[in-house]
Design a protein around this motif. Structure first.
Motif, PDB file in Angstrom:
ATOM      1  N   ILE A  90       6.163  -9.861  13.014  1.00 56.74           N
ATOM      2  CA  ILE A  90       5.690  -9.226  11.783  1.00 56.74           C
ATOM      3  C   ILE A  90       4.234  -9.588  11.481  1.00 56.74           C
ATOM      4  CG2 ILE A  90       6.243 -10.955  10.002  1.00 56.74           C
ATOM      5  CD1 ILE A  90       7.307  -7.260   9.954  1.00 56.74           C
ATOM      6  N   ARG A  91       3.716 -10.637  12.118  1.00 54.30           N
ATOM      7  CA  ARG A  91       2.351 -11.094  11.860  1.00 54.30           C
ATOM      8  C   ARG A  91       1.296 -10.297  12.619  1.00 54.30           C
ATOM      9  NH1 ARG A  91       3.397 -17.117  13.844  1.00 54.30           N
ATOM     10  NH2 ARG A  91       4.155 -15.796  15.573  1.00 54.30           N
ATOM     11  N   THR A  92       1.704  -9.580  13.664  1.00 55.88           N
ATOM     12  CA  THR A  92       0.719  -8.955  14.553  1.00 55.88           C
ATOM     13  C   THR A  92       0.979  -7.482  14.845  1.00 55.88           C
ATOM     14  OG1 THR A  92       2.023  -9.631  16.496  1.00 55.88           O
ATOM     15  CG2 THR A  92       0.260 -11.130  15.761  1.00 55.88           C
ATOM     16  N   ASP A  93       2.165  -6.963  14.527  1.00 62.80           N
ATOM     17  CA  ASP A  93       2.586  -5.681  15.080  1.00 62.80           C
ATOM     18  C   ASP A  93       2.373  -4.489  14.153  1.00 62.80           C
ATOM     19  OD1 ASP A  93       3.265  -7.251  17.179  1.00 62.80           O
ATOM     20  OD2 ASP A  93       5.413  -6.862  17.117  1.00 62.80           O
ATOM     21  N   VAL A  94       1.732  -4.699  13.020  1.00 66.69           N
ATOM     22  CA  VAL A  94       1.330  -3.606  12.129  1.00 66.69           C
ATOM     23  C   VAL A  94      -0.136  -3.292  12.426  1.00 66.69           C
ATOM     24  CG1 VAL A  94       0.932  -3.000   9.699  1.00 66.69           C
ATOM     25  CG2 VAL A  94       3.022  -4.202  10.368  1.00 66.69           C
ATOM     26  N   PRO A  95      -0.530  -2.016  12.477  1.00 60.55           N
ATOM     27  CA  PRO A  95      -1.924  -1.692  12.821  1.00 60.55           C
ATOM     28  C   PRO A  95      -2.955  -2.326  11.889  1.00 60.55           C
ATOM     29  CG  PRO A  95      -0.557   0.264  12.943  1.00 60.55           C
ATOM     30  CD  PRO A  95       0.301  -0.812  12.355  1.00 60.55           C
ATOM     31  N   ARG A  96      -2.662  -2.313  10.597  1.00 59.91           N
ATOM     32  CA  ARG A  96      -3.581  -2.942   9.642  1.00 59.91           C
ATOM     33  C   ARG A  96      -2.784  -3.419   8.427  1.00 59.91           C
ATOM     34  NH1 ARG A  96      -8.799  -3.367   9.580  1.00 59.91           N
ATOM     35  NH2 ARG A  96      -9.129  -1.712  11.119  1.00 59.91           N
ATOM     36  N   TYR A  97      -3.132  -4.613   7.964  1.00 57.63           N
ATOM     37  CA  TYR A  97      -2.462  -5.229   6.823  1.00 57.63           C
ATOM     38  C   TYR A  97      -3.376  -5.226   5.601  1.00 57.63           C
ATOM     39  CZ  TYR A  97       0.545  -7.282  10.483  1.00 57.63           C
ATOM     40  OH  TYR A  97       1.373  -7.480  11.551  1.00 57.63           O
ATOM     41  N   ARG A  98      -2.779  -5.547   4.465  1.00 58.11           N
ATOM     42  CA  ARG A  98      -3.544  -5.816   3.250  1.00 58.11           C
ATOM     43  C   ARG A  98      -3.167  -7.199   2.727  1.00 58.11           C
ATOM     44  NH1 ARG A  98      -3.855  -0.500  -0.740  1.00 58.11           N
ATOM     45  NH2 ARG A  98      -5.746   0.351   0.232  1.00 58.11           N
ATOM     46  N   ILE A  99      -4.183  -8.017   2.434  1.00 59.06           N
ATOM     47  CA  ILE A  99      -3.990  -9.322   1.807  1.00 59.06           C
ATOM     48  C   ILE A  99      -4.299  -9.169   0.322  1.00 59.06           C
ATOM     49  CG2 ILE A  99      -4.604 -11.767   1.827  1.00 59.06           C
ATOM     50  CD1 ILE A  99      -3.376 -10.701   4.461  1.00 59.06           C
ATOM     51  N   TRP A 100      -3.333  -9.523  -0.513  1.00 58.47           N
ATOM     52  CA  TRP A 100      -3.462  -9.377  -1.963  1.00 58.47           C
ATOM     53  C   TRP A 100      -3.586 -10.756  -2.613  1.00 58.47           C
ATOM     54  CZ3 TRP A 100      -2.890  -4.554  -4.541  1.00 58.47           C
ATOM     55  CH2 TRP A 100      -2.537  -3.480  -3.716  1.00 58.47           C
ATOM     56  N   ARG A 101      -4.541 -10.883  -3.508  1.00 59.65           N
ATOM     57  CA  ARG A 101      -4.662 -12.092  -4.330  1.00 59.65           C
ATOM     58  C   ARG A 101      -4.916 -11.675  -5.771  1.00 59.65           C
ATOM     59  NH1 ARG A 101      -4.508 -16.455  -1.085  1.00 59.65           N
ATOM     60  NH2 ARG A 101      -5.249 -16.231   1.064  1.00 59.65           N
ATOM     61  N   ASP A 102      -4.042 -12.146  -6.663  1.00 64.28           N
ATOM     62  CA  ASP A 102      -4.152 -11.817  -8.087  1.00 64.28           C
ATOM     63  C   ASP A 102      -4.193 -10.309  -8.318  1.00 64.28           C
ATOM     64  OD1 ASP A 102      -4.217 -14.581  -8.757  1.00 64.28           O
ATOM     65  OD2 ASP A 102      -6.349 -14.627  -8.253  1.00 64.28           O
ATOM     66  N   GLY A 103      -3.406  -9.586  -7.537  1.00 58.85           N
ATOM     67  CA  GLY A 103      -3.287  -8.156  -7.729  1.00 58.85           C
ATOM     68  C   GLY A 103      -4.389  -7.316  -7.136  1.00 58.85           C
ATOM     69  N   GLU A 104      -5.280  -7.924  -6.359  1.00 60.94           N
ATOM     70  CA  GLU A 104      -6.393  -7.202  -5.751  1.00 60.94           C
ATOM     71  C   GLU A 104      -6.336  -7.352  -4.226  1.00 60.94           C
ATOM     72  OE1 GLU A 104      -8.619  -5.379  -7.333  1.00 60.94           O
ATOM     73  OE2 GLU A 104      -8.021  -5.894  -9.376  1.00 60.94           O
ATOM     74  N   VAL A 105      -6.708  -6.285  -3.520  1.00 58.87           N
ATOM     75  CA  VAL A 105      -6.819  -6.356  -2.069  1.00 58.87           C
ATOM     76  C   VAL A 105      -8.126  -7.057  -1.711  1.00 58.87           C
ATOM     77  CG1 VAL A 105      -6.990  -5.045   0.079  1.00 58.87           C
ATOM     78  CG2 VAL A 105      -5.492  -4.242  -1.763  1.00 58.87           C
ATOM     79  N   THR A 253       0.890  -6.803   2.502  1.00 57.64           N
ATOM     80  CA  THR A 253       1.545  -5.520   2.751  1.00 57.64           C
ATOM     81  C   THR A 253       0.886  -4.859   3.959  1.00 57.64           C
ATOM     82  OG1 THR A 253       0.046  -4.184   1.377  1.00 57.64           O
ATOM     83  CG2 THR A 253       1.933  -5.222   0.259  1.00 57.64           C
ATOM     84  N   HIS A 254       1.401  -3.704   4.364  1.00 60.53           N
ATOM     85  CA  HIS A 254       0.724  -2.866   5.348  1.00 60.53           C
ATOM     86  C   HIS A 254      -0.353  -2.049   4.632  1.00 60.53           C
ATOM     87  CE1 HIS A 254       3.411  -0.099   3.382  1.00 60.53           C
ATOM     88  NE2 HIS A 254       2.821   0.924   3.976  1.00 60.53           N
ATOM     89  N   ALA A 255      -1.334  -1.577   5.359  1.00 69.49           N
ATOM     90  CA  ALA A 255      -2.273  -0.607   4.821  1.00 69.49           C
ATOM     91  C   ALA A 255      -1.572   0.744   4.793  1.00 69.49           C
ATOM     92  CB  ALA A 255      -3.534  -0.542   5.666  1.00 69.49           C
ATOM     93  N   PRO A 256      -1.672   1.506   3.710  1.00 68.07           N
ATOM     94  CA  PRO A 256      -0.931   2.772   3.612  1.00 68.07           C
ATOM     95  C   PRO A 256      -1.185   3.699   4.796  1.00 68.07           C
ATOM     96  CG  PRO A 256      -1.855   2.185   1.487  1.00 68.07           C
ATOM     97  CD  PRO A 256      -2.416   1.196   2.477  1.00 68.07           C
ATOM     98  N   GLY A 257      -0.089   4.215   5.351  1.00 73.19           N
ATOM     99  CA  GLY A 257      -0.170   5.121   6.488  1.00 73.19           C
ATOM    100  C   GLY A 257      -0.162   4.430   7.842  1.00 73.19           C
ATOM    101  N   LEU A 258      -0.252   3.100   7.851  1.00 77.12           N
ATOM    102  CA  LEU A 258      -0.260   2.320   9.094  1.00 77.12           C
ATOM    103  C   LEU A 258       0.961   1.408   9.085  1.00 77.12           C
ATOM    104  CD1 LEU A 258      -3.348   3.079   8.352  1.00 77.12           C
ATOM    105  CD2 LEU A 258      -3.903   1.463  10.155  1.00 77.12           C
ATOM    106  N   MET A 259       2.040   1.891   9.683  1.00 75.67           N
ATOM    107  CA  MET A 259       3.358   1.330   9.460  1.00 75.67           C
ATOM    108  C   MET A 259       3.797   0.388  10.584  1.00 75.67           C
ATOM    109  SD  MET A 259       3.440   3.371   6.912  1.00 75.67           S
ATOM    110  CE  MET A 259       5.011   2.900   6.258  1.00 75.67           C
ATOM    111  N   LEU A 260       4.910  -0.298  10.339  1.00 75.55           N
ATOM    112  CA  LEU A 260       5.600  -1.057  11.382  1.00 75.55           C
ATOM    113  C   LEU A 260       6.543  -0.113  12.128  1.00 75.55           C
ATOM    114  CD1 LEU A 260       6.382  -3.826  12.685  1.00 75.55           C
ATOM    115  CD2 LEU A 260       8.250  -3.885  11.015  1.00 75.55           C
ATOM    116  N   ILE A 261       6.408  -0.038  13.444  1.00 75.87           N
ATOM    117  CA  ILE A 261       7.295   0.795  14.255  1.00 75.87           C
ATOM    118  C   ILE A 261       8.406  -0.085  14.819  1.00 75.87           C
ATOM    119  CG2 ILE A 261       7.465   2.274  16.278  1.00 75.87           C
ATOM    120  CD1 ILE A 261       4.592   3.102  15.824  1.00 75.87           C
TER     121      ILE A 261
END
Length: 272
Positions: A90-105, A253-261
């Motif tokens: 789960i740490r590497t297999d999504v095309p792009r992730y989002r890191i959130w801190r205090d509700g902000e990407v 989270t994942h970046a929208p549109g770039l999912m885990l297959i």
């Protein structure tokens, strides 16, 4: 031949599933939309949260099954979810992730190795990409796939049921159809409740709080022709709107549109 065309022509052995080939490409750093990739295999939205918030989020998903249908969940601190793929990380297999801190990407990396912690729990939620295969099998056109862009997604005025800090608006994805095709799309997607099921709204975007259909909150705009109506499905990006609303100290989270297959088959999710 494109890399994804090669993936889709790959064999069906345990080591050469198109889904696994796609994950390996993303693991190496490829970052592109997963719409139309590894056809036949289930794709998932991702939410990774500290264990102390996992119970409340699990309850949130139970209360809001249309936008947040859980198809997989990790053990605490474990980046593997064997039920979705034996080699899946789960740490590497999504095309792009989002890191959130205090509700902000704050960052959108292609892996989250340096952000992984022993207290994290990963949730994989059903994705509407899984029912698109069934729509296309019926000859129904999928505009964002035709144009090779991300599906348009919108925050709405439809309130989710709350759990702990998790509360906020439902996010929907949109696909335009001619009215007769929209009726068929309702019938087809009703067979897939674990990947959002039937639409939550048809036509009149303003009635669900969307002021401009040409300006999605996530993804890319697609045209709605004069003889078409927009059809809206509950979307697994909803947790991102909820995370922003809750201003959580930390989440991934994942970046929208770039999912885990995953290695699950779309046909396994059909109820009829």
């Amino acid at each position: 031949m494109t890399v994804f065309a090669a993936m889709q022509q790959a064999g069906d052995s345990d080591t050469m599933l198109p889904s696994r080939e796609a994950r390996l490409a993303y693991r190496k750093g490829m970052a592109s939309s997963t719409a139309g990739v590894a056809n036949g295999f289930v794709q998932g939205n991702l939410a990774i949260l500290p264990e102390k918030l996992a119970g409340a989020f699990h309850r949130f998903c139970q209360l809001n099954p249309k936008p947040c249908p859980i198809i997989g969940m990790s053990d605490v601190g474990d980046p593997r979810i064997p039920a979705l793929g034996l080699d899946l990380d789960i740490r590497t297999d999504v095309p792009r992730y989002r890191i959130w801190r205090d509700g902000e990407v704050v960052e959108e990396p292609t892996d989250v190795m340096q952000h992984w912690r022993d207290d994290l729990v990963a949730f994989v939620l059903g994705c509407s990409f899984s029912f698109e295969e069934a729509l296309m099998d019926e000859g129904l056109p999928i505009r964002h796939i035709e144009r090779n862009v991300r599906v348009p997604m919108y925050r709405t005025n439809i309130a989710c049921r709350s759990s702990g800090p998790f509360a906020g608006p439902m996010v929907v994805s949109m696909r335009p159809f001619k009215p007769a095709d929209a009726i068929r799309a309702v019938q087809v997607t009703s067979r897939f409740p674990s990947v959002h099921g039937a639409p939550v709204h048809l036509g009149h975007p303003h009635l669900i709080g969307i002021s401009d259909i040409a300006k999605p909150d996530y993804g890319d705009p697609v045209p709605v022709e004069a003889d078409e109506i927009p059809v809206f499905w509950a979307c697994g990006v909803t947790p991102q709107a909820v995370i922003a609303n809750a201003k959580l100290p930390f989440a991934i989270t994942h970046a929208p549109g770039l999912m885990l297959i995953t290695d699950l088959r779309n046909k396994q999710l059909a109820v009829l």
